[in-house]
Design an enzyme around this catalytic site. Structure first.
Site, PDB file in Angstrom:
ATOM      1  N   ASP A 468     -38.898 -64.694  25.274  1.00 39.93           N
ATOM      2  CA  ASP A 468     -39.078 -64.145  23.943  1.00 39.93           C
ATOM      3  C   ASP A 468     -39.692 -62.753  24.155  1.00 39.93           C
ATOM      4  OD1 ASP A 468     -39.633 -63.947  21.143  1.00 39.93           O
ATOM      5  OD2 ASP A 468     -41.707 -64.442  21.613  1.00 39.93           O
ATOM      6  N   ASP A 653     -40.242 -69.676  18.146  1.00 41.61           N
ATOM      7  CA  ASP A 653     -39.734 -70.078  19.460  1.00 41.61           C
ATOM      8  C   ASP A 653     -39.862 -71.572  19.698  1.00 41.61           C
ATOM      9  OD1 ASP A 653     -39.140 -67.477  20.372  1.00 41.61           O
ATOM     10  OD2 ASP A 653     -41.278 -67.147  20.687  1.00 41.61           O
TER      11      ASP A 653
END
Lengths: 782, 56
Positions: A468, A653
């Site tokens: 990420d 996420d």
């Protein structure tokens, strides 16, 4: 740690306090009284006890501070901190509501305390752990004493011991071994029975069979005054297997208690504004739609809702990956987990429980987890294949000798038992847990917390790493760009900025930490800061439009910026961006050098992501990903046969972390992401990712070596046993030797030097000591 | 060899004492907080402190 002096304890405390204040926890953000009544237990003598999880305990000094502070309160009988589990048990007489005052007192000292229900939380687990330890003690005692007697018997064989003496020693052995088998074997018998009832077989079935048959056969030999008694093998086997089981349980228990801590600390208290204007503090999970909750500047909003009062700026980077804060006026929708930056707001709760964005994320996460093929631990997979083979071999030896060899059934059974004993899976039962314990201990020292028992195995063969951006590759907070601004301008701006908790202001203040903050700085939510000097001239620091800086230099910077306007001077611009973690590029290059595919999936805007991936040399990147899109991409990778490691921190996420083969998350991540991840790492650097992969690879190699060793032993010992050459002596020696060999091999990992050299460069030698505090500071401070 | 008749029981009895001591220490919670115990030994409970805790 040697910081047990009161002075240092005070220092640690004041650091924790200043950390909290810097994080925006203005004094009014601390709830007046927390309602802990549901957690207080009262015994018939009127003694109340309360169990608390305490965050921020670093050393013995903290323990002393807490115990003294509580002990000085009226009515308190005992206050005891468990430093290992960071839990506090306090007992007092008097009003039940005193408990709230204690939590508040701890809060004043800089320790955040959360009540928990000791009955519900892992009590079962520690009871089982103690059971195992007791069984192990008994088995160890029996094994040592029986072995002592057996050695005499073996020596007696050589020196012509009389049969009567041998029988006497055998009887003594039986007296010790049989009760020990009955007591210490229960964990295995129970599990074997459960498996058999479900018409399955597991590793405990051959173990139970071997131990019971060996005990029974030896007893019958002893009664008939025969030479073959296997008491020593039976109890030594039990002891080694219990050791493995205990290590395994402890590693798992540690992982689970880490996860539980995260969950419990998440359920923070919320300040509710009643219709009559009074304030009440209640747990976040008891909120109802229509309630009004207060969110102070620097606090996370606890529920989905709509702003009814106040104007502020919100940081939703944990939800979306967006780096920039955005302004919110009354009427704006807000989501649970958003960080309120500049001014207090009142939020009307519109959705709770199932309807919130958080629950939506949790649902996505759960479905992703269900779709993911359940990983079966290597040892279990081996056991599934191994158990039937062992049974078949023993049966074949028995039938072969009776039917083909024309032997009586008793000696044939003895041979079958010998086969069961020598094949007993000490390597499976002991080697894997030993490697696990050593690895997780090693990683813990380096600030990596393994939360799943199988994480190491899954990490060992990762070939794709997905990152990420915000908060993972980058620090997740703005930093002042290297600017050619005049140092005097910077000082003036930093002085104003010191009065605010806005992330940009804090970045400025960090750049010139010694600038004195003037009195009377006014914060205009969504605009900036203003300060009027004695002459009535106003200095402004804030948005371009607000400080009337249209005349200033044109902006070519796409990131956030602040303008400083002083009376009679040209406006000055400060620009910020979210810098990469200091070793991000290094880590990405190292991963690529290992032949791993590295992918960047971000929820942030495309230009920002493009810039970051360009700086890191990443070809494969995707911007503006919704949580669902991240999951889809991960599942596509997994379906393509890749074993994917996901590293991420945001709420957005969490589903992707659950969908990946294995996942890592920094300690600054959203709580739910830390819960979803298989391991959590500390610190400002990304190097732990490399370290974890390296340790996992070595652990995998060791486990395979151990299986190889055990298999080699079996290749030699099984034919001998089937041929009837294995006497009790050989069985005991072979079994113990193979157990010691695999354990010794596992211990090698503890001696090995760190491969990446990360330890030497680690800024904090023992990051986990400060785990709780660091977590709060980073978590709230973003 | 008849000496074994009482030597072995003595040996076993001593071993059992050790086992009982371990089980007792386990039961009384001495292994619950291994980290804290190392620090606690350094606390000095001086006079004032005791007065704080139990007035009167």
């Amino acid at each position: 740690m040697s910081c047990c002096t009161p002075g240092v304890a005070d220092l640690a405390r004041s650091t924790a306090e200043s950390g909290r204040q810097a994080a925006g926890g203005a004094p009014e953000a601390i709830p007046e009284t927390v309602d802990v009544t549901p957690y207080v237990q009262t015994d018939p003598h009127g003694r109340h006890t309360l169990a608390l999880m305490v965050e921020g305990i670093h050393c013995g000094g903290c323990v002393k501070t807490i115990e003294r502070a509580l002990g000085a309160m009226g009515g308190v009988e005992s206050a005891r901190v468990n430093m290992t589990t960071r839990r506090l048990q306090v007992a007092w007489r008097g009003a039940v509501a005193e408990g709230g005052a204690m939590v508040q007192r701890l809060g004043d000292l800089g320790y955040r305390a959360v009540p928990y229900d000791p009955e519900r939380l892992s009590d079962d687990d520690s009871r089982q752990e103690k059971d195992l330890l007791r069984a192990m003690a008994v088995a160890g005692f029996a094994a040592a004493n029986v072995m002592l007697l057996s050695v005499s018997v073996w020596a007696g064989h050589a020196q012509g011991m009389e049969n009567a003496t041998r029988d006497l020693l055998h009887w003594f052995s039986a007296l010790i071994a049989l009760p020990a088998i009955v007591y210490a074997g229960r964990p295995f018998f129970r599990s074997a029975l459960t498996a058999l009832r479900a018409r399955r077989t597991n590793m405990d079935v051959p173990i139970s069979l071997a131990v019971l048959l060996a005990g029974g056969m030896s007893l019958s030999e002893t009664i008939q005054s025969g030479p073959h008694a296997y008491f020593d093998s039976a109890v030594t086997l039990l002891f080694f297997l219990l050791l493995g089981r205990y290590l395994d349980r402890r590693a798992r228990g540690k992982a689970r208690s880490a996860a539980e801590r995260l969950l419990a600390l998440r359920s923070g208290a919320v300040t509710v504004l009643e219709a009559d204007g009074t304030r009440r503090v209640m747990p976040a999970d008891q909120l109802q739609p229509g309630m009004r909750i207060l969110a102070a500047a620097g606090e996370r909003i606890a529920a989905d809702g709509r702003i009814v009062e106040g104007t502020s700026e919100l940081d939703s980077s944990l939800l979306t990956g967006e780096t920039l804060p955005h302004a919110a006026q009354p009427g704006a929708r807000v989501y649970s987990g958003t960080l309120n930056l500049s001014a207090p707001v009142t939020v009307e709760v519109t959705a709770v429980g199932e309807n919130t964005l958080l629950s939506e994320i949790v649902r996505l996460m759960e479905t992703a987890e269900q779709r993911r093929a359940k990983y079966v631990a290597l040892a279990d997979r081996m056991a599934r294949a191994y158990a039937p083979v062992v049974h078949a071999l023993a049966l074949a030896a028995f039938l072969g000798w009776v039917l083909l060899g024309g032997m009586a059934w008793q000696p044939a059974l003895l041979i079958a038992v010998a086969v069961l004993i020598v094949t007993c899976p000490c390597a499976l039962g002991l080697a894997v847990p030993a490697v696990q314990v050593i690895c997780s201990g090693r990683l813990l020292k380096r600030g990596v917390l393994l939360k799943s028992g199988t994480a190491l195995e899954r990490l060992a063969n990762v070939d794709t790493v997905v990152f990420d951006k915000t908060g993972t590759l980058t620090l997740g907070r703005p930093e002042l760009r290297d600017t050619d601004a005049d140092p005097l301008d910077l000082r003036a701006a930093a002085a104003l900025a010191g009065a605010s908790t806005h992330p940009l202001a804090r970045a400025l203040a960090r750049a010139a930490p010694d600038a004195p903050v003037p009195e009377g700085v006014r914060e205009e939510p969504g605009c900036g800061l203003a300060w009027r000097d004695a002459q009535g001239n106003e200095t402004r620091l804030g948005k371009r439009a607000w400080v009337d800086a249209e005349a200033g230099p044109a902006g070519d910077h796409d990131g956030p910026e602040l303008w400083l306007a002083r009376p009679g001077q040209a406006p000055v611009r400060f620009t910020f961006d979210d810098p990469l973690r200091s070793d991000a590029a290094e880590v990405v290059r190292a991963l690529q050098a290992q032949g791993k595919q590295v992918v960047l999936l971000s929820g942030d805007r495309a230009p920002t992501v493009e810039k970051v991936s360009g700086a890191l040399g990443l070809a494969d990147w995707q911007a503006e990903c919704a949580p669902g899109q991240k999951v889809a991409r991960l599942e596509q990778l997994v379906a393509g046969g890749r074993r994917v490691l996901m590293v991420g921190d945001g709420l957005n996420d969490a589903p992707a972390l659950a969908a990946a083969s294995v996942s890592l998350s920094p300690a600054s991540a959203a709580d739910i992401s830390q819960t979803a991840a298989d391991a959590v790492f500390q610190g400002e650097r990304l190097a732990p990712v490399l370290e974890v992969l390296e340790v996992a690879r070595r652990a995998g190699r060791l486990v395979h070596q151990n299986f190889g060793l055990a298999f080699a032993y079996n290749v030699v010992a099984v034919p001998l046993a089937m041929a009837g050459f294995v006497t009790p002596l050989i069985a005991a020696v072979v079994m113990s030797a193979s157990s010691l060999a695999v354990t010794g091999n596992s211990l090698r990992l503890g001696l090995a030097k760190t491969a990446t050299g990360w330890r030497e460069r680690s800024p904090n030698p023992s990051p986990l000591k400060g785990e709780g505090g660091a977590h709060v500071r980073q978590g709230v401070g973003r | 060899m008849s000496v074994l008749i009482y030597l072995i029981p003595i040996a076993l009895f001593l071993g059992l004492c050790g086992l009982a001591a371990f089980l007792w220490s386990l039961k009384s919670g001495q292994y619950d907080d291994l980290e804290g115990a190392a620090h606690r030994v350094l606390f000095d409970d001086d006079e004032n402190d005791r007065n704080d805790r139990s007035p009167g």
